[in-house]
Every structure is written in C-alpha cells, then in structure tokens.
Scaffold this active site. Structure first.
Site, mmCIF file in Angstrom:
data_model
loop_
_atom_site.group_PDB
_atom_site.id
_atom_site.type_symbol
_atom_site.label_atom_id
_atom_site.label_comp_id
_atom_site.label_asym_id
_atom_site.label_seq_id
_atom_site.Cartn_x
_atom_site.Cartn_y
_atom_site.Cartn_z
ATOM 1 N N SER A 1 -7.060 -6.872 1.939
ATOM 2 C CA SER A 1 -6.919 -5.704 1.220
ATOM 3 C C SER A 1 -6.187 -5.336 2.930
ATOM 4 O O SER A 1 -4.575 -6.161 3.198
ATOM 5 C CB SER A 1 -7.718 -4.760 2.269
ATOM 6 O OG SER A 1 -7.054 -3.107 1.429
ATOM 7 N N ASP B 1 -2.146 -5.259 0.078
ATOM 8 C CA ASP B 1 -2.050 -4.797 -1.515
ATOM 9 C C ASP B 1 -2.062 -3.520 -1.970
ATOM 10 O O ASP B 1 -2.238 -3.968 -3.220
ATOM 11 C CB ASP B 1 -3.108 -5.060 -1.793
ATOM 12 C CG ASP B 1 -4.697 -4.445 -0.911
ATOM 13 O OD1 ASP B 1 -3.976 -3.118 -0.436
ATOM 14 O OD2 ASP B 1 -6.095 -4.364 -1.694
ATOM 15 N N ASP C 1 -2.162 -1.024 -2.085
ATOM 16 C CA ASP C 1 -2.858 0.753 -2.331
ATOM 17 C C ASP C 1 -3.448 1.962 -1.677
ATOM 18 O O ASP C 1 -3.961 2.640 -2.238
ATOM 19 C CB ASP C 1 -4.657 0.044 -2.943
ATOM 20 C CG ASP C 1 -5.286 -0.634 -1.941
ATOM 21 O OD1 ASP C 1 -5.181 -1.204 -0.986
ATOM 22 O OD2 ASP C 1 -6.668 -0.759 -1.771
#
Length: 560
Positions: free
Chosen positions: A142, A301, A303
């Site tokens: 992340s 990533d 998100d």
C-alpha cells in the site's frame, strides 16, 4: 531456536541472490538474527506485510511461497472454478512475488489469471469477481515506505479475506516449511501448461465501463475545461486513472514528471502516502506553476486518492479524507436527486472513525448511512448484504477517512480510480456553475457546523511494541476514563462488546464527551501504532482546533 533457523537458511541453496549476502552480513549479530528469525510474519485478513529481506520475519520469495501454499490448501477445499487472480504494484520485487505466487498455485493445479502489467487494488478485486475466482492476491504494501512489501489476500467476492478464511490459511501456512514446504513450478512452465493465463482486454475494458457508468452528470467534463495536475506517486494508478479521465472528457492533465513512471524506490518522497504533505509537494509546486484547478495523487496500489484544491486567492489547500468523503457524499446525493437517478431507500456506508458530519449530510438527503468497523472489507460486506437481498442498487457511496472511496458495487475494496473520476467530475461541475470545491466545503460547514477531524498516531516499535499497546488498551478498560481535558465522558462504546454494537468485536474504544466532541482510540491492525481520532466542533476552525489540542494534550500521558 532462531539461531538454528538462521543456520538452516545459511546452509540452504537460496534462489534469490540478494538473500545470502544479507545473511552473511549479520553473522554473529544475535539481535539482528533474532529480529529476523525469532518470529514469522503473521498472516491476517490484510494478508502479509513486512520489510523486504532474508528471514521468516521479512518479505522474500520463501515467505511468499509459504503463504501461497497455505492459500492453495484452502482454495482446494472450496470447489468452484479453482482459479486465483493476481496483480501487483510498482514496489521492489512486486513482479517477482506475483510470479512466484502464480508458480506455487499452478504447481498445486490451481488456475491463475494474472495482469500483464501493474494494475491497482480495484483491478484485482474486479478480476477476482469477473473470472469467478476462489481468491485474489495483490502484491503491495500500500503506502508504506519503499523498504516494505506485502501480500493482500481476497475472497471470491473481491473483498479482503474474511477472518475465518484467513485463520484457516494461517493454519495451513504454519504447517508448511518456509524453505521446502511449498510446491513450486516456474512461471514459464505454468504458462506453457495453460495453468497461468493473462487477464484479458475484455476484463480491463469491463472495469473501465463499470467505473464510467457511475458518473453523476455524464458528459459534463468534456465541456467544463478542468485543469488537472496528477501524480501516481510512481505507482500503479497512471494507466487506469488517465484512461478513465480521458474517457469522460478530462484531457488537460499534467502529470508530475518525477512521479509518473513506476519506481519502487519512491525517490521523491520517503512515504508515498497521499495523506502526507511531503508526498504531494512536487504536485503542489506544479499545480501553482500551471494554475491548475485541482491537484490529485494516488498511492502506489491506487486504492487511495488525496487532493489539493485551488482557493479563491490562488493558493492550494490539502483536503482531508473526511472532507473529500463528505464533499463526494453531498455531490452524489444532490446530483442523483437532480438527475432522477437516486435509487429508492439509498444506502451509504462509512467507517466508525470517519466524521459524524457525514451523518448530518446523509440525513439531509434522506440517505441511510451505516457505520461499520475500520477496514474497507466491512463496507464491502454491507454491499454483499444488499446484493444477497437483491437490493445492490441501493448502495450509492462508501468511504473511510484514510482516503478510501467507492461508488458502486463492481468491486469490494476502495478504488482510487473511481475516486479520481468523481472528484474531477465534482470539481468540473462546481467550476461550471461559477463555484469551487473550496466554496462548496465552506457552504457545508456553515450549514451543518464547523467539524474538525484529526488523527494522532503513537508508535510502539520493536518486539515489545505489541505488548505495550495491549497493556494501554487493557488499562483503559480496567480504569475507564471519566473525563478528558475537563469534559465529562457522556458515554463509552467498547467495540469488543459486539452484543452492544451489533458489529463484529473489535479493539476500539469510543468516547462521547459532554461538549459534543468524540475521541476514538484504536490500535492499528497492520502497524505497531495506536491511533486516536478526534472530532471537535467549533463556531470556526480556530475554536475546533483549540478544542482538539486540549483533548490531545490530556491523552498524551495515557500513551506514554
């Protein structure tokens, strides 16, 4: 014990050439050996996350193989298609770990669908659903610093793995010898045997179509003339974000040059997290130079998405995850009501640590706002419940304060691609009516009250860190706080008591104070940190800020 394990790794014929020199370097250093070999990385609902390197407490191909063998053992009991989807981001060794995992699955007779290039979390969640997979694997850490990598595991619904499934996988991992226990096959052999196949263009296009179908005001962006500066922070957002924005008509995009292409060293910022000013610094400088309406950044990533908005005086202001969540909720509700696309009995979902301002906005528009535990899988779980009841169209939006947003049921994790699209559409809309994000936010505050949401983090590093954290939480339960900074505690909610909350048990304490403020104390599930979430109300920002400072000052000794 750990010394023996170290010697076993030293004696083994290790395939990764980086590991042996690293092990030789720590020979005779008991502290280093202990730190790497006394424990193993624990596999939980968020999968694995750790520092890259040699040892059982590090991310390397052996730990990835062991984890994947555990996952394969679980998949084999699940029936279904016996397929697993895999994606990875730009982190160091991400591609190696993704191919390693694919090889282990193939050696176990499990089919693999893997992306042929970096693709973000939402794309992995989508492919897991699109191909009716039993599971999905996203290789990423992340927004952690460059020395980390990780392995997120997903269930068949494209949601992060449930506690029950993760517990079974963890049990299987513990039965698997880290160096010799996993079945292996080379990636090339898996491809030759037809067990490993790439994700098709049909799946990629279907994802973009699903995202673009959630526009609130289709066609608006092609005429609004929005000027955007974008940074993928050297991660996986570049291709999907720019593709979707171009599709909906946002074409004036300047990409931050040093952060455009994949680079797992993240040389421009030590912490590639769009929540942090340092990560957005280059983008802000460029936005000022270009006179952009908006600066937007996605994490590696993709998100999470963070933004800076242009103010009337030409300066740029960072917008918190809570503020973006409230702006989007307000925009989606107002826009869908105006367009006649609001479903019957609409539902939005937020995490318990996200701002209560969202409750006020939802109530204003007649939307049911559900609060769930921290972690986007709980928002995914609410979508699944609606889907089971044949009412999935009721879901209009989900968010959490840590910059995660989702506006559709096509995936079950936070999605910075749709987040970026809706933020740009929203900014373009306000621009087209002579307003701005800044102006709309001020209007929201004057309508509902000046809320301030802040998070303080306390770190507890080292092997004893977790013990210290559990000691603090235990102390707060045994001797409950009756006041904070002179304000009486009006009520305490202990989320470990699921009978009282109606939610799964969680190690979280929520204090409501007599002055309307809330304080939430929560240990992180992935890092050695305790986070304190403050929500204060004031007649203006300065008053809300000074209230927060008082509360924070009073709680510092508790964390010492």
């Amino acid at each position: 014990m750990y010394q023996k394990e170290y010697e076993r790794w030293m004696a083994a014929d290790l395939e990764d050439p980086d590991l042996k020199p690293e092990l030789s370097k720590i020979e005779g250093n008991d502290d280093e050996i202990k730190e790497r070999f006394a424990v193993a990385l624990k596999f939980g609902t968020a999968g694995l996350r750790g520092v890259l390197g040699a040892g059982t407490n590090r991310m390397n191909i052996y730990v990835v193989r062991q984890a994947t063998q555990g996952l394969a053992n679980w998949v084999k009991t699940q029936g279904g298609t016996q397929t697993v989807a895999i994606s990875c981001d730009s982190r160091l060794k991400s591609d190696v770990f993704a191919k390693t995992a694919a090889g282990v699955l193939a050696a176990n007779g499990i089919k693999v669908r893997i992306y042929d290039a970096l693709m973000p979390v939402p794309a992995l969640s989508f492919a897991t659903r699109y191909y009716n997979c039993n599971a999905g694997v996203m290789v990423t850490a992340s927004h952690n610093p460059a020395k980390y990598n990780g392995y997120k595991a997903y269930g068949p619904d494209g949601c992060q793995m449930t506690d029950d499934a993760a517990a079974i996988v963890y049990e299987e991992i513990q039965k698997t010898d880290v160096l010799t226990g996993a079945r292996c096959m080379s990636f090339a052999q898996g491809v030759e045997e037809g067990l490993i196949r790439f994700v098709g263009d049909d799946c990629k296009r279907a994802l973009y179509d699903a995202i673009e179908s959630r526009q609130v005001r289709p066609g608006l962006c092609s005429t609004a003339g929005l000027k955007l500066v974008y940074s993928p922070l050297n991660g996986s957002g570049l291709v999907p974000v720019t593709q979707v924005l171009k599709d909906i008509g946002v074409t004036d995009i300047t990409i931050v040059p040093d952060q455009e292409y994949p680079n797992g060293y993240f040389t421009t910022c030590s912490y590639p997290n769009p929540e942090i000013f340092d990560a957005l610094k280059l983008g802000l400088e460029l936005a000022e130079k270009e006179g952009a309406d908006l600066m937007l950044a996605t994490d590696p990533d993709a998100d999470r998405v963070g933004i800076a908005m242009k103010c009337p005086d030409g300066s740029y202001e960072l917008v918190s995850g809570n503020e973006v969540g409230v702006l989007l909720l307000d925009y989606i509700c107002a826009g869908r009501i105006e367009k006649g696309t609001m479903p019957e009995r609409p539902v939005a979902v937020k995490s318990i640590v996200s701002t209560p301002l969202a409750d006020a906005v939802a109530e204003h528009y007649g939307v049911e706002l559900r609060s769930v535990l921290t972690g986007f899988k709980w928002i995914g779980d609410q979508i699944a419940q609606l889907e089971e009841a044949g009412e999935v169209d009721r879901f209009i939006f989900g968010f959490e304060e840590s910059y995660g947003y989702l506006a559709g049921p096509y995936v079950r994790d936070k999605d910075a691609v749709i987040g970026s699209m809706l933020i740009c559409e929203m900014a373009a809309y306000y621009r087209s009516i002579g307003s701005s994000l800044k102006q709309r936010l001020e209007e929201i505050y004057s309508q509902y009250g000046r809320y301030l949401n802040k998070v303080d983090s306390f770190e507890f590093p080292g092997l004893s860190g977790m013990d210290k954290m559990s000691g603090i939480m235990q102390g707060l339960r045994e001797t409950p706080l009756t006041e904070i900074a002179g304000y009486r505690v009006a009520s305490v909610t202990d989320y470990q008591d699921s009978a009282a909350t109606g939610l799964p048990a969680a190690n979280v304490l929520l204090y409501k104070l007599e002055n309307g403020a809330t304080v939430i104390i929560r240990p992180s599930g992935t890092e050695p940190k305790i986070k304190i979430y403050f929500t204060t109300l004031g007649k203006d920002l300065a008053e809300a800020q000074s209230e927060k400072e008082k509360l924070a000052e009073a709680l510092r000794p508790v964390m010492a």
